[in-house]
Design a protein around this motif. Structure first.
Motif, short mmCIF file in Angstrom:
data_model
loop_
_atom_site.label_atom_id
_atom_site.label_comp_id
_atom_site.label_asym_id
_atom_site.label_seq_id
_atom_site.Cartn_x
_atom_site.Cartn_y
_atom_site.Cartn_z
N SER A 161 0.82 -1.22 0.00
CA SER A 161 0.00 0.00 0.00
C SER A 161 0.85 1.26 0.00
N LEU A 162 0.36 2.27 -0.71
CA LEU A 162 0.99 3.59 -0.62
C LEU A 162 0.68 4.14 0.77
N HIS A 163 1.66 4.84 1.34
CA HIS A 163 1.43 5.42 2.68
C HIS A 163 2.33 6.63 2.88
N ARG A 164 2.01 7.41 3.89
CA ARG A 164 2.81 8.59 4.20
C ARG A 164 2.70 8.90 5.69
N VAL A 165 3.59 9.73 6.18
CA VAL A 165 3.50 10.22 7.56
C VAL A 165 3.33 11.73 7.48
#
Ligand code: AKG
Ligand code: FE2
Length: 230
Positions: A161-165
């Protein structure tokens, strides 16, 4: 499948871990990332070969080895040594996908060992009140999920999955993160096995062992046998 696993570490373990890692030397987080990630990654990490990171990582590995919920959900074949990161002063990690394969340290004469990243994990070592922003945002086919957990809790999500913080705009976000290769690489098969295992466990708690729970346990293991790669 995304899963929240509470209390992987106790409060006391988190406090002791924080004391150990906070005192260590932190470096630019871009040291452990490919070129796409480097463009959007702004945080700090303990170096992969830091003795404090390795020592504290082993405490996490021991806690995970004793955690039945983690085992049932991840069906881990191999796990990368846990790493540690921190974000403050608007640091952030923009949208990215984790690299599909990671080199395992201590390569043998046959060449480097590779671990396929099936699962990504973040273990929170700070509480939500300690900072503003810093949500882990995971985008999957079911939508966008924001995660911010109490210290000691872990989120597990598919590495595909694409993810970010999000940027941390007040205080500091300190976490451990790591990847696991699963016995079952396909996320939907792994999710099915997890739901089945949890349901069998609940049935057994309600009814005790019955011919049906024995039969279902057999079905579970035969599906796992069909799908597991070792
Ligand atoms: O800090 C986090 O929760 C995730 C970090 C991350 O996505 C990464 O290091 O690839
Ligand atoms: Fe990531």
């Amino acid at each position: 499948m995304m899963l929240h696993i509470p209390n992987v570490l106790s409060r006391e373990q988190v406090t002791a871990m924080r004391a150990a890692i906070d005192a260590a030397d932190w470096v630019d987080g871009r040291a452990t990332v490919g070129s796409q990630g480097a463009q959007v990654k702004r945080n700090r990490q303990l170096p992969e070969d830091s003795s404090i990171a390795l020592q504290q990582g082993r405490i996490i590995e021991q806690a995970l080895a004793a955690n039945g919920l983690y085992f049932s959900a991840a069906l881990p074949a191999r796990t990368m040594p846990p790493l540690f990161n921190r974000y403050s002063d608007s640091e952030t990690y923009g949208l990215h996908v984790d690299g599909a394969a990671r080199r395992v340290a201590g390569a043998t004469m046959g060449g480097p060992q590779w671990l396929r990243t099936d699962l990504s994990c973040t273990l929170f070592l700070c509480d939500p009140e300690d900072y503003e922003g810093g949500e882990l945002v995971v985008v999957d086919t079911y939508g966008t999920h924001e995660v911010k957990l109490p210290a000691g809790d872990l989120i597990l999500y598919p590495s595909s999955s694409l993810h970010r913080v999000e940027a941390v705009t007040r205080g500091e976000r300190v976490c451990s993160f790591f990847w696991a290769q699963s016995l079952v690489r396909d996320d939907s098969r792994r999710a099915l096995l997890f739901e089945m295992d949890q349901a069998i466990t609940r049935l057994r708690a309600q009814l005790g062992e019955t011919p049906e729970t024995v039969s279902l346990t057999g079905n579970y293991h035969n599906l796992l046998r069909m799908w597991a790669e070792t």
